[in-house]
Scaffold this active site. Structure first.
Site, PDB file in Angstrom:
ATOM      1  N   HIS A   1       0.143   0.083   9.699  1.00 54.87           N
ATOM      2  CA  HIS A   1      -0.912   0.616  10.066  1.00 54.87           C
ATOM      3  C   HIS A   1      -0.381   1.240  11.556  1.00 54.87           C
ATOM      4  CE1 HIS A   1      -1.203  -2.377  13.545  1.00 54.87           C
ATOM      5  NE2 HIS A   1      -0.743  -3.365  12.699  1.00 54.87           N
TER       6      HIS A   1
ATOM      7  N   GLU B   1      -6.330  -1.458  11.319  1.00 58.11           N
ATOM      8  CA  GLU B   1      -5.971  -2.725  10.843  1.00 58.11           C
ATOM      9  C   GLU B   1      -6.330  -3.707  11.638  1.00 58.11           C
ATOM     10  OE1 GLU B   1      -3.407  -4.673  11.875  1.00 58.11           O
ATOM     11  OE2 GLU B   1      -3.067  -6.048  10.213  1.00 58.11           O
ATOM     12  N   GLU B   2      -6.318  -3.489  12.912  1.00 58.36           N
ATOM     13  CA  GLU B   2      -6.526  -4.648  13.957  1.00 58.36           C
ATOM     14  C   GLU B   2      -7.943  -5.062  13.763  1.00 58.36           C
ATOM     15  OE1 GLU B   2      -4.060  -6.050  14.837  1.00 58.36           O
ATOM     16  OE2 GLU B   2      -2.637  -4.716  15.530  1.00 58.36           O
TER      17      GLU B   2
ATOM     18  N   ASP C   1       4.617  -4.048   8.828  1.00 53.23           N
ATOM     19  CA  ASP C   1       4.016  -4.431  10.030  1.00 53.23           C
ATOM     20  C   ASP C   1       4.524  -5.273  10.735  1.00 53.23           C
ATOM     21  OD1 ASP C   1       0.473  -5.707  10.459  1.00 53.23           O
ATOM     22  OD2 ASP C   1       1.818  -5.119  11.675  1.00 53.23           O
TER      23      ASP C   1
ATOM     24  N   HIS D   1      -0.008  -8.396  20.743  1.00 51.29           N
ATOM     25  CA  HIS D   1      -1.347  -8.214  21.006  1.00 51.29           C
ATOM     26  C   HIS D   1      -1.435  -8.215  22.610  1.00 51.29           C
ATOM     27  CE1 HIS D   1      -3.348  -8.730  16.928  1.00 51.29           C
ATOM     28  NE2 HIS D   1      -2.368  -7.788  16.982  1.00 51.29           N
TER      29      HIS D   1
HETATM   30  N1  DTR Z   1      -2.048  -9.237  11.327  1.00 48.33           N
HETATM   31  C1  DTR Z   1      -0.687  -8.455  11.790  1.00 48.33           C
HETATM   32  C2  DTR Z   1       0.350  -9.236  12.421  1.00 48.33           C
HETATM   33  C3  DTR Z   1       0.821 -10.564  11.700  1.00 48.33           C
HETATM   34  C4  DTR Z   1       0.688 -11.501  11.718  1.00 48.33           C
HETATM   35  N2  DTR Z   1       1.103 -12.264  10.509  1.00 48.33           N
HETATM   36  C5  DTR Z   1       1.624 -11.581   9.677  1.00 48.33           C
HETATM   37  C6  DTR Z   1       2.218 -11.626   8.474  1.00 48.33           C
HETATM   38  C7  DTR Z   1       2.577 -10.430   7.773  1.00 48.33           C
HETATM   39  C8  DTR Z   1       2.275  -9.190   8.174  1.00 48.33           C
HETATM   40  C9  DTR Z   1       1.599  -9.002   9.521  1.00 48.33           C
HETATM   41  C10 DTR Z   1       1.381 -10.295  10.133  1.00 48.33           C
HETATM   42  C11 DTR Z   1      -1.335  -7.579  13.117  1.00 48.33           C
HETATM   43  O1  DTR Z   1      -1.683  -8.243  14.100  1.00 48.33           O
HETATM   44  O2  DTR Z   1      -1.276  -6.231  12.870  1.00 48.33           O
HETATM   45 ZN    ZN Z   2      -1.661  -6.605  15.444  1.00 49.62          ZN
HETATM   46 ZN    ZN Z   3      -0.008  -5.331  13.035  1.00 44.43          ZN
END
Ligand code: DTR
Ligand code: ZN
Ligand code: ZN
Length: 314
Positions: free
Chosen positions: A122, A168-169, A197, A284
């Protein structure tokens, strides 16, 4: 294994003519050949893309978030590099939370269209900051790998496709839109989806997605070959852009260097870094800038990415 396509052969002829007129060579130009092994991905090149993404965020209110000018400028940067390198690019537009979003899909001409190896990341950040580790790191690494495919004039057996996801966020909106708009026939053609990611975390771990055993083994073989221990990435389901692909039965895998979870003492012994501290303390946050990257992790993960792309598509 296909060795050339007309367009590329013409390119080689031009190159040969150029070299011949400069007297640089006397024999025929070498025909394009498939690289036997993945090339090293120059981490300096990956860092250069991250510097560009940082500049874009700085010039656009400090972020590259969905629906903001910084995101569109990021997409335009990546697309321009790929167009210049000979990829067939497509911008896929969607709307989320009342704002326009974009996915960028880049196909490398050639290969078996019925067997597609995809690598995706992303490209959007959160609104709080520039999102250089999350997820400039994955976006820059797959961009440089795509450019390495072009430099090598790689002609794999399978077809190569790269993707940069929007929003994605907001909940994997862009990747869900892409998968939902694929016909079942086109979904069936995707043999592997690889997701990247956060792969440059400043206090890094080396996590390999454990979803598909073949893809997982490919990554683990790479890291074993360079003497790096890995751990399975188990919390990722529903946490990134591989999930929409997995949910329709496409084999998925990927790499992750850690987010806001805390590195244990055992992990620090294995990987170095600081125990009792998050893998990425700027997750973040506004401090997820170009200095929020561990170059060694970025380098190792980019090379592992290229190894998997070459291995799974050959
Ligand atoms: N959700 C993703 C970051 C993230 C957190 N845990 C995982 C595990 C596997 C891949 C990504 C992630 C983000 O904040 O973009
Ligand atoms: Zn993120
Ligand atoms: Zn991410």
């Amino acid at each position: 294994m296909k060795l050339s396509v007309p367009g590329r052969a013409a390119g080689v002829v031009v190159a040969a003519v150029t070299l011949l007129t400069t007297g640089a060579i006397t024999g025929a130009a070498p025909a394009p050949t498939a690289a036997a092994a993945a090339p090293d991905i120059p981490v300096a090149n990956v860092k250069s893309h991250l510097a560009q993404l940082q500049s874009i965020a700085t010039a656009n209110g400090g972020n590259r978030a969905h629906g903001r000018t910084g995101y569109k400028a990021s997409i335009d940067y990546v697309k321009a590099k790929l167009d210049a390198a000979g990829f067939t690019t497509t911008l896929q537009q969607f709307t989320s939370s009342g704002r326009t979003g974009y996915n960028l899909i880049a196909d490398w001409p050639g290969g078996d269209a019925n067997q597609v190896v995809m690598a995706g990341s992303h490209l959007d950040s959160v609104t709080a900051g520039p999102g250089i580790n999350d997820n400039g790191s994955g976006s820059a690494a797959i961009l440089e790998t795509a450019l390495a495919v072009s430099r090598a004039q790689y002609q794999p057996t399978k077809h190569l496709r790269f993707a940069w996801w929007g929003a994605e966020e907001l909940g994997m909106v862009g990747s869900k839109y892409y998968v939902n708009n694929l016909s079942s026939a086109n979904r069936a053609k995707i043999s592997d989806y690889l997701n990247f990611d956060m792969i440059g975390s400043p206090n890094p771990g080396y996590f390999v997605y454990d979803d598909d055993p073949t893809i997982e083994k490919t990554f683990k073989d790479y890291f074993a070959g360079v003497g790096i221990a890995t751990e399975p990435e188990t919390e990722g389901d529903g946490r990134s852009d591989h999930s929409p692909f997995k949910n329709v039965g496409i084999p998925v895998g990927g790499l992750f260097s850690g987010a806001d979870y805390i590195k244990t003492a055992a992990q620090a012994t294995k990987w170095g870094g600081t125990s009792g501290q998050a893998f990425d303390r700027c997750y973040h946050a506004s401090c997820d800038t170009a200095s929020n990257i561990d170059d060694t992790a970025l380098n190792r993960n980019a090379d592992a990415l290229a190894y998997a792309v070459w291995t799974l598509s050959s």
